[in-house]
Design a protein around this motif. Structure first.
Motif, PDB file in Angstrom:
ATOM      1  N   ILE A 177      -3.190  14.458  12.619  1.00 50.18           N
ATOM      2  CA  ILE A 177      -4.369  14.716  12.326  1.00 50.18           C
ATOM      3  C   ILE A 177      -5.220  13.993  11.263  1.00 50.18           C
ATOM      4  O   ILE A 177      -6.393  14.068  10.922  1.00 50.18           O
ATOM      5  N   LEU A 178      -4.453  13.494  10.243  1.00 51.13           N
ATOM      6  CA  LEU A 178      -4.879  12.934   9.049  1.00 51.13           C
ATOM      7  C   LEU A 178      -4.256  11.823   8.540  1.00 51.13           C
ATOM      8  O   LEU A 178      -2.891  11.754   8.807  1.00 51.13           O
ATOM      9  N   GLY A 179      -4.780  10.717   8.225  1.00 53.48           N
ATOM     10  CA  GLY A 179      -3.995   9.333   7.734  1.00 53.48           C
ATOM     11  C   GLY A 179      -4.874   8.957   6.591  1.00 53.48           C
ATOM     12  O   GLY A 179      -6.146   8.706   6.715  1.00 53.48           O
ATOM     13  N   ALA A 180      -4.131   8.447   5.434  1.00 54.93           N
ATOM     14  CA  ALA A 180      -4.747   7.633   4.479  1.00 54.93           C
ATOM     15  C   ALA A 180      -3.646   6.575   4.104  1.00 54.93           C
ATOM     16  O   ALA A 180      -2.674   6.493   3.954  1.00 54.93           O
ATOM     17  N   VAL A 181      -4.481   5.390   3.756  1.00 52.44           N
ATOM     18  CA  VAL A 181      -3.753   4.074   3.559  1.00 52.44           C
ATOM     19  C   VAL A 181      -4.489   3.630   2.345  1.00 52.44           C
ATOM     20  O   VAL A 181      -5.695   3.296   2.430  1.00 52.44           O
ATOM     21  N   CYS A 213       0.843  -1.143   0.128  1.00 50.09           N
ATOM     22  CA  CYS A 213      -0.154   0.007   0.011  1.00 50.09           C
ATOM     23  C   CYS A 213       0.914   1.075   0.050  1.00 50.09           C
ATOM     24  O   CYS A 213       2.057   1.266   0.255  1.00 50.09           O
ATOM     25  N   THR A 214       0.229   2.291  -0.212  1.00 47.49           N
ATOM     26  CA  THR A 214       0.689   3.696   0.054  1.00 47.49           C
ATOM     27  C   THR A 214       0.284   4.239   1.322  1.00 47.49           C
ATOM     28  O   THR A 214      -0.861   4.083   1.729  1.00 47.49           O
ATOM     29  N   SER A 215       1.191   4.731   2.196  1.00 49.70           N
ATOM     30  CA  SER A 215       0.580   5.091   3.588  1.00 49.70           C
ATOM     31  C   SER A 215       1.364   6.786   3.460  1.00 49.70           C
ATOM     32  O   SER A 215       2.425   6.845   3.462  1.00 49.70           O
ATOM     33  N   ILE A 216       0.034   7.447   3.951  1.00 40.54           N
ATOM     34  CA  ILE A 216       0.456   8.935   4.158  1.00 40.54           C
ATOM     35  C   ILE A 216      -0.147   9.578   5.323  1.00 40.54           C
ATOM     36  O   ILE A 216      -1.418   9.208   5.615  1.00 40.54           O
TER      37      ILE A 216
END
Length: 279
Positions: free
Chosen positions: A133-137, A121-124
């Motif tokens: 405060i923000l996370g996206a996987v 995956c990509t993890s940001i």
């Protein structure tokens, strides 16, 4: 920070995840250039291409924000780089600090990717004043996009998710091993045996901490533990677990920080069992 700023940042981080995912998906179906990083594992041309793209997009949109990336290390803001390179502005006393830090892993699960195993995956994540405060996987093969905003819950593809309510005897857990094969590897083999002996239904090793954390968040797994991790491995996933109602600590049971290398994430029920065994 205003709600308007948060709204823009929310849309931007989701765009970043999808953009990086496109690069990963394209690279997955092509021949791969693989380079060893020694004790730090391997890197592919796709890792580098995706991280370069993410840094470019962040610098263009938010030139004052700093970036921490797996392949590039700490990257100061574009504004800082511009000032340093400007001969008319050589002042070394300029304050280059920023409240915003992007923590990016363009390709978590590189070994899986290199072997055409679809768990990657990509993890940001975005931290503001040292708090994520923000996370996206995003797994571009399964098209699972996990997202969380501090205090607003967690979702996968826009649908709300929550952790399980299973106890250890009904639990499926997950762990992992660092690239560096030291004494901790042998300790963790013992930990796995002890967890199973205590009654857990199973333990999985999938090779991608960011996705493992998201699977705790959506109740596929009931708990996860691992040591020797990096900020880019866990920052987004840990927020997603917490916002899904789970609990994340370091291996001492203290509240996690994205600089913690050893973490335990769970549905708030099995975490105590894991901590008792790995301490």
């Amino acid at each position: 920070m205003t709600q308007d700023n948060l709204s823009h940042l929310r849309k931007f981080i989701l765009m970043l995840a999808r953009e990086s995912g496109k690069i990963l998906r394209t690279g997955y179906y092509k021949s791969k250039s693989i380079t060893s990083k020694g004790d730090q594992g391997i890197v592919t041309d796709t890792d580098l291409r995706a991280e370069s793209r993410l840094i470019s997009l962040i610098h263009k949109r938010y030139p004052l924000h700093h970036i921490l990336g797996e392949e590039s290390g700490k990257v100061i803001s574009k504004k800082s780089l511009d000032l340093h390179s400007n001969k008319k502005n050589p002042d070394a006393s300029i304050d280059f600090r920023s409240d915003y830090l992007w923590i990016i892993d363009p390709l978590d699960g590189t070994t899986n990717f290199a072997h055409n195993y679809q768990q990657f995956c990509t993890s940001i994540a975005l931290a503001y004043k040292e708090k994520v405060i923000l996370g996206a996987v995003f797994n571009p093969i399964t098209n699972e996009l996990f997202f969380a905003e501090k205090g607003k819950g967690a979702t996968v593809n826009g649908q709300k998710i929550s952790v399980s309510k299973r106890k250890l005897k009904h639990a499926l857990l997950c762990t992992g091993f660092a690239y560096k094969r030291d004494h901790w590897m042998h300790n963790n083999l013992s930990n796995i045996g002890a967890i199973l002996a205590r009654g857990a239904q199973g333990v999985r090793i999938d090779g991608t901490a960011a996705l493992d954390l998201c699977y705790v968040a959506c109740s596929k797994f009931d708990g996860f533990w691992e040591s020797n991790l990096h900020s880019w491995d866990i920052a987004a996933g840990c927020l997603i677990v917490e916002e899904a109602g789970g609990k994340v600590t370091n291996d001492k049971g203290k509240p996690w920080h994205f600089n913690d290398g050893n973490i335990v994430a769970s549905n708030k029920i099995v975490g105590k069992d894991i901590l008792e065994i790995i301490k």
